[in-house]
Design a protein around this motif. Structure first.
Motif, PDB file in Angstrom:
ATOM      1  N   MET A  11       0.829  -1.207   0.000  1.00 49.77           N
ATOM      2  CA  MET A  11       0.000   0.000   0.000  1.00 49.77           C
ATOM      3  C   MET A  11       0.863   1.256   0.000  1.00 49.77           C
ATOM      4  O   MET A  11       0.618   2.209  -0.741  1.00 49.77           O
ATOM      5  N   LEU A  12       1.901   1.249   0.844  1.00 48.26           N
ATOM      6  CA  LEU A  12       2.787   2.406   0.915  1.00 48.26           C
ATOM      7  C   LEU A  12       3.546   2.587  -0.392  1.00 48.26           C
ATOM      8  O   LEU A  12       3.739   3.699  -0.877  1.00 48.26           O
ATOM      9  N   LEU A  13       3.975   1.468  -0.990  1.00 43.37           N
ATOM     10  CA  LEU A  13       4.666   1.529  -2.260  1.00 43.37           C
ATOM     11  C   LEU A  13       3.762   2.116  -3.332  1.00 43.37           C
ATOM     12  O   LEU A  13       4.166   2.967  -4.119  1.00 43.37           O
ATOM     13  N   SER A  14       2.494   1.660  -3.322  1.00 45.14           N
ATOM     14  CA  SER A  14       1.523   2.169  -4.294  1.00 45.14           C
ATOM     15  C   SER A  14       1.355   3.666  -4.150  1.00 45.14           C
ATOM     16  O   SER A  14       1.338   4.414  -5.119  1.00 45.14           O
ATOM     17  N   PHE A  15       1.254   4.147  -2.901  1.00 41.89           N
ATOM     18  CA  PHE A  15       1.089   5.576  -2.652  1.00 41.89           C
ATOM     19  C   PHE A  15       2.283   6.365  -3.183  1.00 41.89           C
ATOM     20  O   PHE A  15       2.143   7.388  -3.835  1.00 41.89           O
ATOM     21  N   ASN A  16       3.492   5.840  -2.908  1.00 41.71           N
ATOM     22  CA  ASN A  16       4.686   6.552  -3.340  1.00 41.71           C
ATOM     23  C   ASN A  16       4.810   6.599  -4.856  1.00 41.71           C
ATOM     24  O   ASN A  16       5.271   7.581  -5.422  1.00 41.71           O
ATOM     25  N   VAL A  17       4.386   5.528  -5.519  1.00 44.06           N
ATOM     26  CA  VAL A  17       4.430   5.511  -6.981  1.00 44.06           C
ATOM     27  C   VAL A  17       3.515   6.579  -7.554  1.00 44.06           C
ATOM     28  O   VAL A  17       3.884   7.338  -8.428  1.00 44.06           O
ATOM     29  N   VAL A  18       2.274   6.650  -6.997  1.00 44.06           N
ATOM     30  CA  VAL A  18       1.323   7.657  -7.474  1.00 44.06           C
ATOM     31  C   VAL A  18       1.849   9.062  -7.227  1.00 44.06           C
ATOM     32  O   VAL A  18       1.802   9.925  -8.077  1.00 44.06           O
ATOM     33  N   LYS A  19       2.417   9.255  -6.022  1.00 44.46           N
ATOM     34  CA  LYS A  19       2.892  10.578  -5.659  1.00 44.46           C
ATOM     35  C   LYS A  19       4.048  11.028  -6.551  1.00 44.46           C
ATOM     36  O   LYS A  19       4.193  12.208  -6.848  1.00 44.46           O
ATOM     37  N   ALA A  20       4.879  10.082  -6.978  1.00 51.04           N
ATOM     38  CA  ALA A  20       6.061  10.420  -7.753  1.00 51.04           C
ATOM     39  C   ALA A  20       5.753  10.708  -9.212  1.00 51.04           C
ATOM     40  O   ALA A  20       6.560  11.311  -9.904  1.00 51.04           O
ATOM     41  N   GLN A  21       4.608  10.270  -9.705  1.00 51.79           N
ATOM     42  CA  GLN A  21       4.294  10.450 -11.113  1.00 51.79           C
ATOM     43  C   GLN A  21       4.007  11.909 -11.442  1.00 51.79           C
ATOM     44  O   GLN A  21       3.343  12.605 -10.690  1.00 51.79           O
ATOM     45  N   LYS A  22       4.519  12.344 -12.571  1.00 52.45           N
ATOM     46  CA  LYS A  22       4.336  13.722 -13.016  1.00 52.45           C
ATOM     47  C   LYS A  22       3.488  13.755 -14.281  1.00 52.45           C
ATOM     48  O   LYS A  22       3.586  12.872 -15.125  1.00 52.45           O
ATOM     49  N   THR A  23       2.714  14.776 -14.402  1.00 50.62           N
ATOM     50  CA  THR A  23       1.874  14.945 -15.585  1.00 50.62           C
ATOM     51  C   THR A  23       2.709  15.422 -16.769  1.00 50.62           C
ATOM     52  O   THR A  23       3.534  16.332 -16.639  1.00 50.62           O
ATOM     53  N   TYR A 377     -15.839  25.475 -15.239  1.00 50.73           N
ATOM     54  CA  TYR A 377     -14.831  25.976 -14.307  1.00 50.73           C
ATOM     55  C   TYR A 377     -13.834  24.889 -13.912  1.00 50.73           C
ATOM     56  O   TYR A 377     -12.690  25.188 -13.561  1.00 50.73           O
ATOM     57  N   ALA A 378     -14.230  23.626 -13.974  1.00 52.29           N
ATOM     58  CA  ALA A 378     -13.273  22.543 -13.756  1.00 52.29           C
ATOM     59  C   ALA A 378     -12.189  22.590 -14.827  1.00 52.29           C
ATOM     60  O   ALA A 378     -10.991  22.467 -14.533  1.00 52.29           O
ATOM     61  N   ASP A 379     -12.608  22.801 -16.078  1.00 52.18           N
ATOM     62  CA  ASP A 379     -11.657  22.870 -17.188  1.00 52.18           C
ATOM     63  C   ASP A 379     -10.736  24.079 -17.061  1.00 52.18           C
ATOM     64  O   ASP A 379      -9.523  23.991 -17.303  1.00 52.18           O
ATOM     65  N   TYR A 380     -11.296  25.218 -16.677  1.00 53.46           N
ATOM     66  CA  TYR A 380     -10.498  26.439 -16.565  1.00 53.46           C
ATOM     67  C   TYR A 380      -9.378  26.287 -15.543  1.00 53.46           C
ATOM     68  O   TYR A 380      -8.201  26.576 -15.826  1.00 53.46           O
ATOM     69  N   TYR A 381      -9.719  25.833 -14.339  1.00 50.83           N
ATOM     70  CA  TYR A 381      -8.698  25.732 -13.298  1.00 50.83           C
ATOM     71  C   TYR A 381      -7.741  24.568 -13.553  1.00 50.83           C
ATOM     72  O   TYR A 381      -6.585  24.606 -13.101  1.00 50.83           O
ATOM     73  N   TYR A 382      -8.184  23.573 -14.299  1.00 52.81           N
ATOM     74  CA  TYR A 382      -7.296  22.490 -14.703  1.00 52.81           C
ATOM     75  C   TYR A 382      -6.207  23.026 -15.638  1.00 52.81           C
ATOM     76  O   TYR A 382      -5.012  22.740 -15.448  1.00 52.81           O
ATOM     77  N   LEU A 383      -6.600  23.828 -16.626  1.00 53.99           N
ATOM     78  CA  LEU A 383      -5.612  24.420 -17.532  1.00 53.99           C
ATOM     79  C   LEU A 383      -4.671  25.346 -16.769  1.00 53.99           C
ATOM     80  O   LEU A 383      -3.458  25.359 -17.025  1.00 53.99           O
ATOM     81  N   GLU A 384      -5.211  26.097 -15.836  1.00 51.72           N
ATOM     82  CA  GLU A 384      -4.367  26.984 -15.026  1.00 51.72           C
ATOM     83  C   GLU A 384      -3.368  26.166 -14.223  1.00 51.72           C
ATOM     84  O   GLU A 384      -2.189  26.535 -14.108  1.00 51.72           O
ATOM     85  N   ALA A 385      -3.822  25.045 -13.678  1.00 53.23           N
ATOM     86  CA  ALA A 385      -2.936  24.180 -12.903  1.00 53.23           C
ATOM     87  C   ALA A 385      -1.824  23.598 -13.776  1.00 53.23           C
ATOM     88  O   ALA A 385      -0.667  23.505 -13.349  1.00 53.23           O
ATOM     89  N   LEU A 386      -2.165  23.209 -14.997  1.00 50.72           N
ATOM     90  CA  LEU A 386      -1.144  22.717 -15.919  1.00 50.72           C
ATOM     91  C   LEU A 386      -0.074  23.780 -16.160  1.00 50.72           C
ATOM     92  O   LEU A 386       1.129  23.487 -16.128  1.00 50.72           O
ATOM     93  N   LEU A 387      -0.510  25.016 -16.388  1.00 47.13           N
ATOM     94  CA  LEU A 387       0.446  26.106 -16.607  1.00 47.13           C
ATOM     95  C   LEU A 387       1.294  26.350 -15.359  1.00 47.13           C
ATOM     96  O   LEU A 387       2.513  26.527 -15.455  1.00 47.13           O
ATOM     97  N   ARG A 388       0.660  26.350 -14.210  1.00 43.17           N
ATOM     98  CA  ARG A 388       1.388  26.607 -12.976  1.00 43.17           C
ATOM     99  C   ARG A 388       2.360  25.481 -12.635  1.00 43.17           C
ATOM    100  O   ARG A 388       3.413  25.713 -12.024  1.00 43.17           O
ATOM    101  N   SER A 389       2.027  24.272 -13.023  1.00 41.39           N
ATOM    102  CA  SER A 389       2.906  23.134 -12.714  1.00 41.39           C
ATOM    103  C   SER A 389       4.239  23.265 -13.429  1.00 41.39           C
ATOM    104  O   SER A 389       5.264  22.718 -12.976  1.00 41.39           O
ATOM    105  N   LYS A 390       4.262  23.988 -14.541  1.00 41.48           N
ATOM    106  CA  LYS A 390       5.506  24.183 -15.285  1.00 41.48           C
ATOM    107  C   LYS A 390       6.439  25.155 -14.589  1.00 41.48           C
ATOM    108  O   LYS A 390       7.645  25.180 -14.863  1.00 41.48           O
ATOM    109  N   ASN A 391       5.909  25.958 -13.684  1.00 42.97           N
ATOM    110  CA  ASN A 391       6.695  27.006 -13.025  1.00 42.97           C
ATOM    111  C   ASN A 391       7.044  26.664 -11.589  1.00 42.97           C
ATOM    112  O   ASN A 391       7.384  27.539 -10.833  1.00 42.97           O
TER     113      ASN A 391
END
Length: 391
Positions: A11-23, A377-391
């Motif tokens: 379970m802990l390994l699964s959590f760490n794998v998910v956490k480490a993945q990047k979009t 609004y889900a789509d809007y903040y999702y796109l904003e999050a994608l942009l912010r993740s780059k910075n």
């Protein structure tokens, strides 16, 4: 016992794998662009019969739903187009963003809503940042003037709703924190500090009255403006119950106080944002993928709808909060995890949902409205999050 330890380790390994993945931001944006091209075609088709409908809002019971410019969600669609232009620098998106932004312009004079931050600042604010078009700046200033008329000095807050006067006298909702950015920006443009002072008063009184000791928020506070701003009621109109934590409300609060710290550098706002973030991220109810149920206290969990819109708002806020807080690594890791979940498990299949990007949001479950649907609004903040993740 050995078997239990092995299971826990997995379970802990699964959590760490998910956490480490990047979009993969490039891949996510490319997919979102294709979807939005489908959406634009559906928008233009719908407007041939009803030209007063300006923005796509959702898909409900299989039907494509468009709204007029005075709808509180009208600004998110053109604002998304500005994000595509920001990311791609493609003139195609610039032209589209300009075209659909104009449809919302008249709402700068609308004094009957608190949602001018969403309606005007999202499209015109992004438009100004990317083009420096002074016409956009003028619209923002006028919208701030219109919003300021909803401020009551006795209560020290901006009124949210004019409807349902039989239920409340002077309702203020946590969503209203999102409209303060419009006021901060107007002060920068004009030098008129009255906008700034209204925003500060609203934010301070919302800290004082909207939150519980664990930093969860009520949705609605009803004020008596004739008796020194006395609190008449504390409600949660769009959540499960008055004392429950409505997921999108917690997201609005997190985003709002993160933004307020950026604009003022007041440590009280950073502390508030940290407290709200801790409430959200420490939840034992939220599933492993980080996408919350529509309300943290619905007793029917897990057999209730999720809210991808709350997740999108939250992840965008977390990326910004990570720039200011001592908990930066924690917030960045949590944001990466949530964004990956949204990008891999909550995106519409190509060409489906009329071109909306994300699915599985919840609008107003108590009213049986917009449950488990795509929403703008889900789509809007999702796109904003994608942009912010780059910075």
């Amino acid at each position: 016992m050995k078997q239990k330890i092995q299971i826990l380790s997995l379970m802990l390994l699964s959590f760490n794998v998910v956490k480490a993945q990047k979009t993969d931001v490039a891949k996510a944006f490319a997919s979102a662009e294709k979807q939005t091209i489908v959406l634009i075609k559906n928008v233009d088709s719908a407007r041939k019969d009803k030209p007063n409908l300006v923005s796509p809002r959702t898909v409900e019971k299989g039907a494509f739903k468009m709204v007029v410019s005075k709808d509180w969600t009208s600004g998110f669609f053109p604002a998304e187009l500005w994000y595509f232009y920001q990311y791609t620098k493609d003139k195609k998106w610039l032209d589209l963003a300009k075209k659909y932004t104009e449809d919302i312009k008249k709402e700068q004079f609308n004094r009957g809503t608190h949602d001018l931050g969403f309606m005007i600042y999202c499209p015109f604010g992004n438009g100004y940042k990317l083009t420096k078009d002074t016409a956009y700046r003028s619209v923002i200033v006028q919208a701030a003037k219109s919003l300021s008329t909803r401020f009551n000095k006795t209560a020290g807050v901006l009124k949210s709703w004019d409807h349902n006067g039989d239920k409340w006298k002077y309702p203020v909702i946590i969503d209203n924190m999102m409209n303060l950015e419009l006021l901060f920006e107007a002060t920068k443009f004009t030098g008129d500090s009255s906008f700034y002072k209204i925003a500060i008063s609203h934010a301070d009184n919302t800290i004082k009255n909207h939150f519980r000791p664990d930093f969860s928020s009520y949705h609605v506070i009803d004020y008596d403006t004739t008796q020194n701003g006395k609190i008449l009621q504390k409600l949660t109109a769009q959540g499960y119950a008055n004392e429950s934590a409505w997921a999108r409300g917690q997201a609005w609060a997190l985003y709002g106080y993160t933004m307020c710290f950026r604009e003022t550098k007041k440590q009280a706002y950073l502390a508030q944002a940290d407290g709200i973030a801790n409430f959200i991220l420490s939840s034992k109810i939220t599933p492993e993928d980080g996408i919350p149920y529509w309300d943290y206290n619905d007793p029917q969990i897990p057999n209730v709808s999720r809210d991808a819109s709350a997740a999108s708002i939250t992840v965008s806020a977390l990326y910004e909060l990570a720039k200011y807080s001592k908990n930066s690594k924690k917030y960045k890791s949590a944001a990466d995890k949530i964004l990956y979940s949204l990008s891999t498990k909550y995106v519409s299949k190509p060409g489906e949902n009329y071109g909306f990007i994300l699915e599985h949001s919840t609008g107003h479950r108590p009213a049986k409205s917009e449950i488990d649907v795509p929403i703008n609004y889900a789509d809007y903040y999702y796109l904003e999050a994608l942009l912010r993740s780059k910075n």
